[in-house]
Design a protein around this motif. Structure first.
Motif, mmCIF file in Angstrom:
data_model
loop_
_atom_site.group_PDB
_atom_site.id
_atom_site.type_symbol
_atom_site.label_atom_id
_atom_site.label_comp_id
_atom_site.label_asym_id
_atom_site.label_seq_id
_atom_site.Cartn_x
_atom_site.Cartn_y
_atom_site.Cartn_z
ATOM 1 N N LEU A 24 5.853 -26.240 8.397
ATOM 2 C CA LEU A 24 4.648 -25.965 8.680
ATOM 3 C C LEU A 24 4.537 -24.577 9.493
ATOM 4 C CD1 LEU A 24 3.266 -29.426 9.984
ATOM 5 C CD2 LEU A 24 2.958 -28.539 7.650
ATOM 6 N N ARG A 25 5.378 -24.397 10.187
ATOM 7 C CA ARG A 25 5.386 -22.910 10.726
ATOM 8 C C ARG A 25 5.415 -21.843 9.889
ATOM 9 N NH1 ARG A 25 8.872 -19.217 12.808
ATOM 10 N NH2 ARG A 25 8.360 -18.568 15.048
ATOM 11 N N ASN A 26 5.972 -21.975 9.046
ATOM 12 C CA ASN A 26 6.313 -20.818 7.997
ATOM 13 C C ASN A 26 5.157 -20.671 6.733
ATOM 14 O OD1 ASN A 26 8.686 -19.936 8.902
ATOM 15 N ND2 ASN A 26 9.730 -21.545 7.671
ATOM 16 N N SER A 27 4.054 -21.762 6.992
ATOM 17 C CA SER A 27 3.014 -21.766 5.953
ATOM 18 C C SER A 27 1.784 -21.231 6.527
ATOM 19 C CB SER A 27 2.686 -23.353 5.505
ATOM 20 O OG SER A 27 2.407 -24.107 6.812
ATOM 21 N N GLY A 28 1.678 -20.754 7.904
ATOM 22 C CA GLY A 28 0.725 -19.927 8.462
ATOM 23 C C GLY A 28 1.046 -18.799 9.063
ATOM 24 N N SER A 29 -0.108 -18.285 9.790
ATOM 25 C CA SER A 29 -0.055 -17.021 10.505
ATOM 26 C C SER A 29 0.658 -17.109 12.001
ATOM 27 C CB SER A 29 -1.325 -16.478 10.784
ATOM 28 O OG SER A 29 -1.374 -15.435 11.922
ATOM 29 N N LYS A 30 1.651 -16.463 12.157
ATOM 30 C CA LYS A 30 2.377 -16.644 13.502
ATOM 31 C C LYS A 30 1.831 -15.815 14.581
ATOM 32 C CE LYS A 30 6.655 -17.706 10.893
ATOM 33 N NZ LYS A 30 5.889 -17.127 9.433
ATOM 34 N N TYR A 31 0.932 -15.007 14.173
ATOM 35 C CA TYR A 31 0.515 -13.825 15.440
ATOM 36 C C TYR A 31 0.103 -14.557 16.589
ATOM 37 C CZ TYR A 31 -2.717 -10.928 17.588
ATOM 38 O OH TYR A 31 -3.294 -9.969 18.697
#
Length: 261
Positions: A24-31
């Motif tokens: 899930l972490r790699n599927s959205g913005s990590k800003y």
């Protein structure tokens, strides 16, 4: 904790809810995850560090058995992951929380079904029958002036709706096997089916005094010890998570077994 428990639906699905975080972490913005807090740490690192500290503190201060501790790891980990996902993507976080809710509703904590010497005392009549037999033996002992053994009944009062009771099922089963002897009976009673009776025993099922599982030891038909018991003002104590050693010491299981030989 039995290794079979790790293969239960409860443990598998809750583990998946934690292990899915990297995906899930790699599927959205990590800003927002990488944004630094007031102490100069990335928010993700800070939240995960707090999670580890909380788990370690729970282990050091309140560890009683692995069943409860692993359930606490699941709870705090899912809470931390939900917080991280909210920082990253509200939509992903909502879907994750929805998945957690579905698992909570449909996947129940597994009941212990292993070996046990605990008798299911279904109602007050059966309980009184056992106590009467103990008292009768004690009266016969007094008339005959013999040195026959004392008889003990260790009662566990539980509820099927209490997670604390589910967490300790295996512990009590192990105690019933480890300290089995001819003059010690391990019994359990469902408080949901015997509310009036357990209230008369001083076990509060409503309000502040709710403490389950509740333990009482009877010797020759008379109560001699209970946990959690009462404080100095006569108020019922709140349940704490007793370790095996505490239960064994308070109810003197070793002495009872030694006296039966």
């Amino acid at each position: 904790m039995s290794s079979k428990n790790f293969l239960s639906a409860y443990h598998i699905f809750n583990s998946l809810l934690i292990l899915i975080y990297p995906i899930l972490r790699n599927s959205g913005s990590k800003y927002m995850l990488k944004k630094r807090d007031n102490w100069g740490y990335q928010r993700e690192d800070s939240i995960l560090t707090i999670l580890v500290v909380i788990i370690l503190l729970r282990y050091v201060r309140n560890f009683s058995n692995w069943n409860k501790f692993i359930s606490e790891i699941f709870f705090y980990s899912k809470f931390a992951i939900s917080t991280l996902l909210l920082l990253m993507s509200r939509k992903i976080a909502i879907w994750y929380l929805f998945a957690c809710l579905i698992v909570w509703l449909l996947v129940k904590y597994p009941r212990y079904n292993g070996p046990s010497n605990i008798i299911n005392i279904q109602n007050e009549e059966i309980f009184n029958e056992i106590i009467s037999k103990f008292q009768q033996k004690q009266n016969e002992k007094g008339h005959k002036k013999t040195n026959s053994k004392d008889n003990y009944l260790f009662m566990i009062f539980f509820s099927n709706y209490s997670y604390d009771c589910l967490y300790t099922e295996e512990l009590f089963a192990e105690l019933s096997i480890k300290y089995y002897c001819s003059n010690l009976i391990f019994g359990k009673m469902n408080v949901d089916l015997n509310e009036k009776f357990v209230e008369r025993l001083g076990i509060h099922l409503h309000g502040y005094g709710v403490s389950l599982p509740y333990m009482i030891m009877f010797k020759n038909g008379q109560e001699v010890e209970r946990l959690p018991g009462y404080d100095s003002k006569g108020h019922p104590k709140k349940m704490k998570y007793y370790r095996e050693k505490e239960i064994v010491d308070v109810f003197q299981f070793k002495s009872i077994v030694a006296s039966s030989n």
